[in-house]
Design a protein around this motif. Structure first.
Motif, PDB file in Angstrom:
ATOM      1  N   ILE A   7      12.289  16.810 -18.119  1.00 17.45           N
ATOM      2  CA  ILE A   7      13.219  15.786 -18.610  1.00 17.45           C
ATOM      3  C   ILE A   7      14.609  15.921 -18.017  1.00 17.45           C
ATOM      4  N   TYR A  15      13.911  21.707 -17.688  1.00 19.43           N
ATOM      5  CA  TYR A  15      13.653  21.613 -19.126  1.00 19.43           C
ATOM      6  C   TYR A  15      12.480  20.691 -19.422  1.00 19.43           C
ATOM      7  N   VAL A  17      10.241  19.397 -23.281  1.00 16.73           N
ATOM      8  CA  VAL A  17      10.278  19.451 -24.742  1.00 16.73           C
ATOM      9  C   VAL A  17       8.919  19.022 -25.273  1.00 16.73           C
ATOM     10  N   VAL A  87      11.719  23.480 -27.188  1.00 15.29           N
ATOM     11  CA  VAL A  87      12.416  23.188 -25.933  1.00 15.29           C
ATOM     12  C   VAL A  87      12.107  24.325 -24.964  1.00 15.29           C
ATOM     13  N   ARG A  89      12.548  26.094 -21.176  1.00 14.58           N
ATOM     14  CA  ARG A  89      13.447  26.188 -20.020  1.00 14.58           C
ATOM     15  C   ARG A  89      12.876  27.171 -19.015  1.00 14.58           C
ATOM     16  N   HIS A 103      21.978  20.612 -22.948  1.00 13.19           N
ATOM     17  CA  HIS A 103      20.641  20.307 -22.416  1.00 13.19           C
ATOM     18  C   HIS A 103      19.575  20.410 -23.507  1.00 13.19           C
ATOM     19  N   ALA A 107      17.227  17.340 -24.675  1.00 13.43           N
ATOM     20  CA  ALA A 107      15.772  17.478 -24.768  1.00 13.43           C
ATOM     21  C   ALA A 107      15.264  17.077 -26.150  1.00 13.43           C
ATOM     22  N   TYR A 111      12.834  13.899 -27.227  1.00 15.75           N
ATOM     23  CA  TYR A 111      11.587  14.061 -27.985  1.00 15.75           C
ATOM     24  C   TYR A 111      11.592  13.194 -29.241  1.00 15.75           C
TER      25      TYR A 111
END
Length: 123
Positions: A7, A15, A17, A87, A89, A103, A107, A111
């Motif tokens: 995303i 990233y 989610v 989330v 990463r 960020h 995310a 979502y």
């Protein structure tokens, strides 16, 4: 489980989610385990999550200090209970400082919108 992949990207960090309805911490850990069956999620640097239950908030920063609290605040603000948000990463080699929290917010918002969990009513 709904997953939104790639995303956003910043300085090499990527990233994603994911999330799903969830009624307990045990179920949350099971959902996370299911997500990690996908190799790329198992190899992620962080899989941070938050969940609001009737018994209270539960979170796991997974090494991304403070990120679980960001997720919880957003769930509390939108009054979303019994729904796990994770989330993910993948660290890109450069520290993001405070941008990492923005960020996480981006995310989670993506979502909540995709899962149609946000209120469209005007105050």
């Amino acid at each position: 489980m709904l997953t939104l992949d790639n995303i956003l990207t910043d300085r090499g960090s990527r990233y994603a989610v994911s999330g799903a309805p969830c009624a307990s911490e045990t179920e949350a850990k099971s959902l996370l385990k299911t997500l990690k069956k996908q190799k790329k999620f198992a190899k992620a640097t962080h899989n941070t999550w938050g969940l609001l239950l009737g018994s209270g908030p539960i979170k796991n920063d997974d090494g991304e200090t403070g990120a679980g609290n960001v997720i919880l605040r957003m769930l509390e603000r939108d009054e979303i209970r019994d729904h796990l948000v994770i989330v993910t990463r993948w660290y890109g080699g450069k520290h993001l400082g405070g941008d990492r929290f923005r960020h996480v917010q981006t995310a989670v918002r993506a979502y909540l919108d995709a899962a149609d969990l946000t209120s469209t009513d005007c105050p």
